[in-house]
Enzyme design. Sequence first.
Site, PDB file in Angstrom:
ATOM      1  N   HIS A  56      -7.134 -14.825 -27.756  1.00  0.00           N
ATOM      2  CA  HIS A  56      -7.714 -15.760 -28.716  1.00  0.00           C
ATOM      3  C   HIS A  56      -8.248 -16.937 -27.902  1.00  0.00           C
ATOM      4  O   HIS A  56      -7.673 -17.271 -26.861  1.00  0.00           O
ATOM      5  CB  HIS A  56      -6.667 -16.321 -29.677  1.00  0.00           C
ATOM      6  CG  HIS A  56      -5.994 -15.314 -30.549  1.00  0.00           C
ATOM      7  ND1 HIS A  56      -4.874 -14.631 -30.168  1.00  0.00           N
ATOM      8  CD2 HIS A  56      -6.272 -14.916 -31.810  1.00  0.00           C
ATOM      9  CE1 HIS A  56      -4.490 -13.834 -31.156  1.00  0.00           C
ATOM     10  NE2 HIS A  56      -5.320 -13.985 -32.161  1.00  0.00           N
ATOM     11  N   ASP A  59      -5.414 -19.094 -26.907  1.00  0.00           N
ATOM     12  CA  ASP A  59      -4.441 -18.548 -25.936  1.00  0.00           C
ATOM     13  C   ASP A  59      -4.891 -18.915 -24.527  1.00  0.00           C
ATOM     14  O   ASP A  59      -4.073 -19.210 -23.648  1.00  0.00           O
ATOM     15  CB  ASP A  59      -4.378 -17.013 -25.945  1.00  0.00           C
ATOM     16  CG  ASP A  59      -4.014 -16.431 -27.287  1.00  0.00           C
ATOM     17  OD1 ASP A  59      -3.378 -17.126 -28.081  1.00  0.00           O
ATOM     18  OD2 ASP A  59      -4.387 -15.254 -27.533  1.00  0.00           O
ATOM     19  N   MET A  90     -11.515  -7.618 -25.023  1.00  0.00           N
ATOM     20  CA  MET A  90     -11.806  -8.131 -26.370  1.00  0.00           C
ATOM     21  C   MET A  90     -11.481  -9.618 -26.404  1.00  0.00           C
ATOM     22  O   MET A  90     -10.602 -10.084 -25.676  1.00  0.00           O
ATOM     23  CB  MET A  90     -10.923  -7.365 -27.377  1.00  0.00           C
ATOM     24  CG  MET A  90     -10.999  -7.798 -28.811  1.00  0.00           C
ATOM     25  SD  MET A  90      -9.821  -9.100 -29.225  1.00  0.00           S
ATOM     26  CE  MET A  90      -8.399  -8.182 -29.758  1.00  0.00           C
ATOM     27  N   GLU A 183     -10.464  -6.795 -38.768  1.00  0.00           N
ATOM     28  CA  GLU A 183      -9.085  -6.282 -38.824  1.00  0.00           C
ATOM     29  C   GLU A 183      -8.458  -6.547 -40.193  1.00  0.00           C
ATOM     30  O   GLU A 183      -8.185  -7.698 -40.535  1.00  0.00           O
ATOM     31  CB  GLU A 183      -8.272  -6.967 -37.716  1.00  0.00           C
ATOM     32  CG  GLU A 183      -6.830  -6.508 -37.665  1.00  0.00           C
ATOM     33  CD  GLU A 183      -6.069  -7.129 -36.498  1.00  0.00           C
ATOM     34  OE1 GLU A 183      -6.698  -7.678 -35.570  1.00  0.00           O
ATOM     35  OE2 GLU A 183      -4.835  -7.069 -36.528  1.00  0.00           O
ATOM     36  N   LYS A 185      -5.536  -6.583 -43.174  1.00  0.00           N
ATOM     37  CA  LYS A 185      -4.078  -6.723 -43.294  1.00  0.00           C
ATOM     38  C   LYS A 185      -3.783  -7.060 -44.758  1.00  0.00           C
ATOM     39  O   LYS A 185      -4.483  -7.891 -45.343  1.00  0.00           O
ATOM     40  CB  LYS A 185      -3.584  -7.840 -42.371  1.00  0.00           C
ATOM     41  CG  LYS A 185      -2.067  -7.986 -42.334  1.00  0.00           C
ATOM     42  CD  LYS A 185      -1.622  -8.998 -41.269  1.00  0.00           C
ATOM     43  CE  LYS A 185      -0.107  -9.118 -41.235  1.00  0.00           C
ATOM     44  NZ  LYS A 185       0.372 -10.058 -40.211  1.00  0.00           N
ATOM     45  N   GLU A 219      -4.753  -1.720 -37.563  1.00  0.00           N
ATOM     46  CA  GLU A 219      -3.466  -1.908 -36.876  1.00  0.00           C
ATOM     47  C   GLU A 219      -2.386  -1.083 -37.564  1.00  0.00           C
ATOM     48  O   GLU A 219      -2.265  -1.111 -38.793  1.00  0.00           O
ATOM     49  CB  GLU A 219      -3.094  -3.390 -36.870  1.00  0.00           C
ATOM     50  CG  GLU A 219      -1.713  -3.634 -36.270  1.00  0.00           C
ATOM     51  CD  GLU A 219      -1.409  -5.106 -36.027  1.00  0.00           C
ATOM     52  OE1 GLU A 219      -2.280  -5.816 -35.498  1.00  0.00           O
ATOM     53  OE2 GLU A 219      -0.299  -5.522 -36.385  1.00  0.00           O
ATOM     54  N   HIS A 222      -0.222  -2.889 -40.119  1.00  0.00           N
ATOM     55  CA  HIS A 222      -0.851  -3.408 -41.331  1.00  0.00           C
ATOM     56  C   HIS A 222      -0.989  -2.347 -42.416  1.00  0.00           C
ATOM     57  O   HIS A 222      -0.686  -2.609 -43.586  1.00  0.00           O
ATOM     58  CB  HIS A 222      -2.212  -4.030 -40.994  1.00  0.00           C
ATOM     59  CG  HIS A 222      -2.119  -5.194 -40.045  1.00  0.00           C
ATOM     60  ND1 HIS A 222      -3.210  -5.852 -39.556  1.00  0.00           N
ATOM     61  CD2 HIS A 222      -1.036  -5.811 -39.483  1.00  0.00           C
ATOM     62  CE1 HIS A 222      -2.818  -6.837 -38.749  1.00  0.00           C
ATOM     63  NE2 HIS A 222      -1.506  -6.806 -38.685  1.00  0.00           N
ATOM     64  N   ASP A 247      -5.427  -1.611 -32.847  1.00  0.00           N
ATOM     65  CA  ASP A 247      -4.213  -2.372 -32.518  1.00  0.00           C
ATOM     66  C   ASP A 247      -3.013  -1.453 -32.710  1.00  0.00           C
ATOM     67  O   ASP A 247      -2.645  -1.093 -33.843  1.00  0.00           O
ATOM     68  CB  ASP A 247      -4.075  -3.613 -33.420  1.00  0.00           C
ATOM     69  CG  ASP A 247      -4.879  -4.797 -32.885  1.00  0.00           C
ATOM     70  OD1 ASP A 247      -5.549  -4.650 -31.841  1.00  0.00           O
ATOM     71  OD2 ASP A 247      -4.833  -5.870 -33.522  1.00  0.00           O
ATOM     72  N   ASP A 257       5.677  -8.235 -41.223  1.00  0.00           N
ATOM     73  CA  ASP A 257       4.956  -7.721 -40.053  1.00  0.00           C
ATOM     74  C   ASP A 257       5.859  -7.760 -38.824  1.00  0.00           C
ATOM     75  O   ASP A 257       6.217  -8.830 -38.337  1.00  0.00           O
ATOM     76  CB  ASP A 257       3.726  -8.626 -39.857  1.00  0.00           C
ATOM     77  CG  ASP A 257       2.814  -8.164 -38.751  1.00  0.00           C
ATOM     78  OD1 ASP A 257       3.007  -7.045 -38.252  1.00  0.00           O
ATOM     79  OD2 ASP A 257       1.913  -8.928 -38.393  1.00  0.00           O
ATOM     80  N   ASP A 259       5.494  -5.976 -35.686  1.00  0.00           N
ATOM     81  CA  ASP A 259       4.885  -5.915 -34.344  1.00  0.00           C
ATOM     82  C   ASP A 259       5.795  -5.239 -33.318  1.00  0.00           C
ATOM     83  O   ASP A 259       5.975  -5.736 -32.194  1.00  0.00           O
ATOM     84  CB  ASP A 259       4.515  -7.328 -33.853  1.00  0.00           C
ATOM     85  CG  ASP A 259       3.287  -7.885 -34.566  1.00  0.00           C
ATOM     86  OD1 ASP A 259       2.453  -7.094 -35.026  1.00  0.00           O
ATOM     87  OD2 ASP A 259       3.182  -9.123 -34.669  1.00  0.00           O
ATOM     88  N   ASP A 289      -1.016  -4.549 -29.891  1.00  0.00           N
ATOM     89  CA  ASP A 289      -0.819  -5.856 -30.535  1.00  0.00           C
ATOM     90  C   ASP A 289       0.612  -5.875 -31.057  1.00  0.00           C
ATOM     91  O   ASP A 289       0.882  -5.643 -32.231  1.00  0.00           O
ATOM     92  CB  ASP A 289      -1.824  -6.053 -31.680  1.00  0.00           C
ATOM     93  CG  ASP A 289      -1.704  -7.452 -32.275  1.00  0.00           C
ATOM     94  OD1 ASP A 289      -0.944  -8.275 -31.728  1.00  0.00           O
ATOM     95  OD2 ASP A 289      -2.357  -7.711 -33.303  1.00  0.00           O
TER      96      ASP A 289
HETATM   97  C1  GCO Z   1      -1.343 -10.369 -36.910  1.00  0.00           C
HETATM   98  C2  GCO Z   1      -2.642  -9.809 -36.353  1.00  0.00           C
HETATM   99  C3  GCO Z   1      -3.142 -10.576 -35.149  1.00  0.00           C
HETATM  100  C4  GCO Z   1      -4.560 -10.196 -34.784  1.00  0.00           C
HETATM  101  C5  GCO Z   1      -5.085 -11.081 -33.721  1.00  0.00           C
HETATM  102  C6  GCO Z   1      -6.448 -10.693 -33.238  1.00  0.00           C
HETATM  103  O1  GCO Z   1      -0.745  -9.673 -37.721  1.00  0.00           O
HETATM  104  O2  GCO Z   1      -0.946 -11.470 -36.541  1.00  0.00           O
HETATM  105  O3  GCO Z   1      -2.424  -8.477 -36.055  1.00  0.00           O
HETATM  106  O4  GCO Z   1      -2.278 -10.365 -34.071  1.00  0.00           O
HETATM  107  O5  GCO Z   1      -4.641  -8.884 -34.352  1.00  0.00           O
HETATM  108  O6  GCO Z   1      -5.126 -12.376 -34.224  1.00  0.00           O
HETATM  109  O7  GCO Z   1      -7.410 -11.261 -34.000  1.00  0.00           O
HETATM  110 MN    MN Z   2      -3.597  -7.150 -34.845  1.00  0.00          MN
HETATM  111 MN    MN Z   3      -0.534  -7.686 -36.945  1.00  0.00          MN
END
Ligand code: GCO
Ligand code: MN
Ligand code: MN
Length: 388
Positions: A56, A59, A90, A183, A185, A219, A222, A247, A257, A259, A289
Amino acid sequence: MSSSFTPKREDKFAFGLWTIGHLGTDPFGTATRPPIYPADFVRKLGELNVWGVSFHDDDLLPYKSTLAEQDKIKKDFRKALDDSGVVVSMSTTNLFSHPVFKDGAFTSNDPQVRKYAIQKVLNALDVGAEFGAPTAVFWGGREGVEAAGSKYPLDALERYREALNYFIGYIKDKGYKMRMALEPKPNEPRGDTFLPTIGHMMAFIETLEDPSMVGINPEVAHETMAGLSFYQGVAQAIWQKKLFHIDLNDQKIGRYDQDLRFGSEGIKDNFFLVRMLEKTGYSGPKHFDSRPYRNEHGDGIWEFAKNSMRNYLALAEKARAYDADPDVQAAHKVSGHDTLAQPTIGGYSSDSADKLKQEVFDADKLAERSYFNERLDQLAIDHILGLK
Ligand code: GCO
Ligand code: MN
Ligand code: MN
């Protein structure tokens, strides 16, 4: 098992700065780990044979950092990329952390916030282009509502489209060699997010000014949060040539979520996912991700990274063995699996319709057939469990 599941650059694995580098913060607790300097992060990825890094804007270049600080970070980052051979796979824009985005970014009710969000993306696209990122991801984290009456959804979708059309114009105007990947979600952090699933997002893309420049970044977590099969969603994206980025992570159904490390939860869906990515020759980044468990520290976070790639490579090897297994091939035959690849009747003509109407089908007889799916599915399980 023949290989040791050591990644190679050509596997095109990628990690975001915010993934392995996640500080371990959650809604209930503060950081459990120290931050990693972007250049050090890249060097470590290089040692692990990771192909790409993503980020990002914030980041890489922290909010409110001075121009001199930013120059130093970028210089060190560039040197680490050159030394390690890692590429920027990316770049994306953080449109969710700062409280200014609490009501949304492109869909905030405040036009000044909407303009600020668009400006922030233009700057992030410049940074992405500077480092050669081929894809710009857009995750609409704050684009949504808790109070359904607070935004008329048709207006929100219109503003969302306006912003994305603006970026299509900007990328073309600047001559950046960049595609956009949206993306979806379903929720979190908002109660309801606009464009919540792969299907919603792909339909939305077709309404944009140049849909050919825009694909999706689905993702695992998601679609799973939405109770959907990620495998089936990605299949449609591939079929519509819209899988620009992916992702990879993991997730228990019906939770926040999580991850989690790829391949650590939904093994069967991920087995078929990897098989499909390999079979169809998906050539984009295999981007993780995900984040290490909050109680990992030091080496543990790099173990998480290694095992994410290991699980992908192991599933790919299992998938190859599954496809080469004569028992699977026989089960495909009796299930009719391969005949689904044959056209049913071809294109319409009045002749063909007349002929079809003459044909006699014994539906009761056809209904007696077994498709032997129990056998076929067990073969997948046997392969996954290492019984084959
Ligand atoms: C989340 C998302 C993020 C995005 C990232 C890229 O659930 O927080 O998956 O991680 O993928 O912001 O734009
Ligand atoms: Mn993501
Ligand atoms: Mn995510």
